[in-house]
Motif scaffolding. Structure first.
Motif, short mmCIF file in Angstrom:
data_model
loop_
_atom_site.label_atom_id
_atom_site.label_comp_id
_atom_site.label_asym_id
_atom_site.label_seq_id
_atom_site.Cartn_x
_atom_site.Cartn_y
_atom_site.Cartn_z
N SER A 59 0.83 -1.32 -0.06
CA SER A 59 -0.12 -0.01 -0.12
C SER A 59 0.95 1.36 0.02
N PRO A 60 0.10 2.45 -0.52
CA PRO A 60 0.85 3.65 -0.14
C PRO A 60 0.81 4.05 1.25
N ILE A 61 1.70 5.13 1.42
CA ILE A 61 1.70 5.52 3.09
C ILE A 61 0.32 6.34 3.37
N VAL A 62 -0.25 6.12 4.24
CA VAL A 62 -1.36 7.00 4.83
C VAL A 62 -0.95 7.44 6.28
N GLN A 63 -1.44 8.60 6.53
CA GLN A 63 -0.95 9.17 7.84
C GLN A 63 -2.09 9.12 8.99
N GLY A 64 -1.55 8.64 10.14
CA GLY A 64 -2.69 8.72 10.92
C GLY A 64 -2.43 9.30 12.34
N VAL A 65 -3.31 9.62 13.23
CA VAL A 65 -3.20 10.15 14.60
C VAL A 65 -3.54 9.14 15.57
N TYR A 66 -2.45 8.79 16.37
CA TYR A 66 -2.31 7.70 17.30
C TYR A 66 -2.38 8.32 18.48
N LYS A 67 -3.40 7.57 19.40
CA LYS A 67 -3.84 8.13 20.73
C LYS A 67 -3.55 6.72 21.56
N PRO A 68 -2.55 6.35 22.28
CA PRO A 68 -2.29 5.55 23.13
C PRO A 68 -2.81 5.67 24.60
N VAL A 69 -3.66 4.76 24.87
CA VAL A 69 -4.45 4.83 26.20
C VAL A 69 -3.26 4.94 27.49
N GLN A 70 -2.12 4.64 27.47
CA GLN A 70 -1.09 5.04 28.29
C GLN A 70 -0.67 6.26 28.29
N GLY A 71 -1.08 7.28 27.37
CA GLY A 71 -0.81 8.56 27.18
C GLY A 71 -1.73 9.67 27.60
N GLU A 72 -2.95 9.09 28.10
CA GLU A 72 -4.13 9.55 28.70
C GLU A 72 -3.91 10.35 29.89
N ARG A 73 -4.51 11.45 30.10
CA ARG A 73 -4.24 12.17 31.25
C ARG A 73 -5.39 11.87 32.08
N PRO A 74 -5.40 11.52 33.48
CA PRO A 74 -6.56 10.80 34.09
C PRO A 74 -7.60 12.04 34.33
N LEU A 75 -8.89 11.81 34.04
CA LEU A 75 -10.13 12.58 34.15
C LEU A 75 -10.79 12.26 35.23
N TRP A 76 -11.34 13.31 36.16
CA TRP A 76 -12.41 12.65 37.13
C TRP A 76 -13.58 12.61 36.80
N ASP A 77 -14.09 12.95 35.69
CA ASP A 77 -15.43 12.70 35.25
C ASP A 77 -15.41 11.52 34.03
N PHE A 78 -14.14 11.09 33.50
CA PHE A 78 -14.48 10.20 32.51
C PHE A 78 -13.26 9.00 32.99
N PRO A 79 -13.63 7.57 32.78
CA PRO A 79 -12.92 6.62 33.07
C PRO A 79 -11.91 6.54 32.11
N ALA A 80 -10.71 5.93 32.08
CA ALA A 80 -9.64 5.72 31.28
C ALA A 80 -10.32 4.92 30.09
N GLY A 81 -9.73 5.26 28.93
CA GLY A 81 -10.22 4.48 27.54
C GLY A 81 -10.73 5.31 26.63
N LEU A 82 -10.47 6.62 26.46
CA LEU A 82 -11.07 7.48 25.56
C LEU A 82 -10.75 6.95 24.09
N HIS A 83 -9.50 6.28 24.11
CA HIS A 83 -9.26 5.83 22.71
C HIS A 83 -10.27 4.87 21.99
N LYS A 84 -11.06 4.08 23.05
CA LYS A 84 -12.24 3.27 22.71
C LYS A 84 -13.44 4.19 22.10
N ARG A 85 -13.51 5.37 22.72
CA ARG A 85 -14.85 6.23 22.48
C ARG A 85 -14.54 6.76 21.01
N GLU A 86 -13.26 7.09 21.04
CA GLU A 86 -12.88 7.59 19.64
C GLU A 86 -13.44 6.57 18.40
#
Length: 251
Positions: A55-82
């Motif tokens: 394939s040709p190269i495509v570019q993506g925006v990678y959001k790893p769960v381990q790089g998430e800043r903890p939030l008081w009102d959302f559980p970890a796992g924002l990548h799943k919601r994306e």
């Protein structure tokens, strides 16, 4: 970043001539090469090249769960919601979110979303007066109510170089508690167009697809279907009588 910069000066590429289905397959199966961290992000977000031998190269925006800043009102796992936001948009047939996959990467599990080359001076407040965009914005308005988007800023809407609109940054969504915050209130109280109402009714009749169910808790699934039912029963775009359901900053 100036569009006049050469590829040698910039890590960003134009999107190759691929449809969304082909881009999705490359994002799913391709090798990820991290190019650098994306600016202006509160969480660790990386620009990546994604490619397979064929394939040709495509570019993506990678959001790893381990790089998430903890939030008081959302559980970890924002990548799943994306990822769930993309899958739900696809199930509705609304074409709102760039192809997004859940997968492993150099920093562990995360979401990888197709990067959209765009003019970052354009956003909701520069685009909303264009009549050609109104139906897309109406779909996004209804969609944000269904997914309970808590952070639909104007800058989270992109006009790609391909002429399409895209809604990005959907991680703060799908909460069980109603937290809607959005800049899109132009159609508040107006009737929901028939085709959008039919799409929501179809989703309710068929049930959430497994690609969405697998990414959300049972409570989140139930709350999503409750909101979709409310939208279908009311048959109108949501109204904010409090005047406080706006994100900050607005862009």
């Amino acid at each position: 970043m100036s569009q006049s910069q050469s590829n040698a000066e910039s890590p960003f590429r134009d999107r190759p001539a691929l449809d969304d289905a082909d881009a999705f397959e490359i994002l799913t199966a391709g090798e990820l090469d991290v190019l650098g961290r994306m600016p202006w992000s509160s969480n660790m977000t990386f620009l990546v090249d994604v490619h397979t031998p064929e394939s040709p190269i495509v570019q993506g925006v990678y959001k790893p769960v381990q790089g998430e800043r903890p939030l008081w009102d959302f559980p970890a796992g924002l990548h799943k919601r994306e990822t769930a936001a993309f899958e739900l948009s696809r199930a509705l047939g609304w074409d709102l979110i760039p192809p997004t996959v859940l997968r492993d990467g150099p920093l562990g599990e995360g979401s990888v979303q197709l990067y959209v080359p765009t003019d970052y001076d354009e956003h909701y407040f520069t685009l909303r007066e264009e009549p050609a965009h109104h139906r897309w914005f109406q779909r996004l308005c209804a969609f944000d109510f269904i997914i309970n988007s808590t952070d639909r800023k104007g800058g989270h809407i992109l006009l790609g170089h391909d002429g399409r609109l895209y809604g990005i940054d959907n991680g703060l969504s799908f909460h069980c508690e109603f937290k809607l915050r959005t800049v899109i209130w132009e159609w508040a109280g107006e009737p929901l167009p028939d085709d959008l109402a039919e799409d929501v009714a179809r989703l309710l009749d068929e049930g959430l697809p497994p690609e969405v169910r697998d990414l959300l808790t049972l409570f989140e699934q139930d709350a999503l279907q409750t909101r979709a039912n409310a939208l279908a029963d009311e048959g109108r775009f949501p109204v904010d009588p409090s005047g406080r359901r706006h994100p900050w900053p607005l862009v």
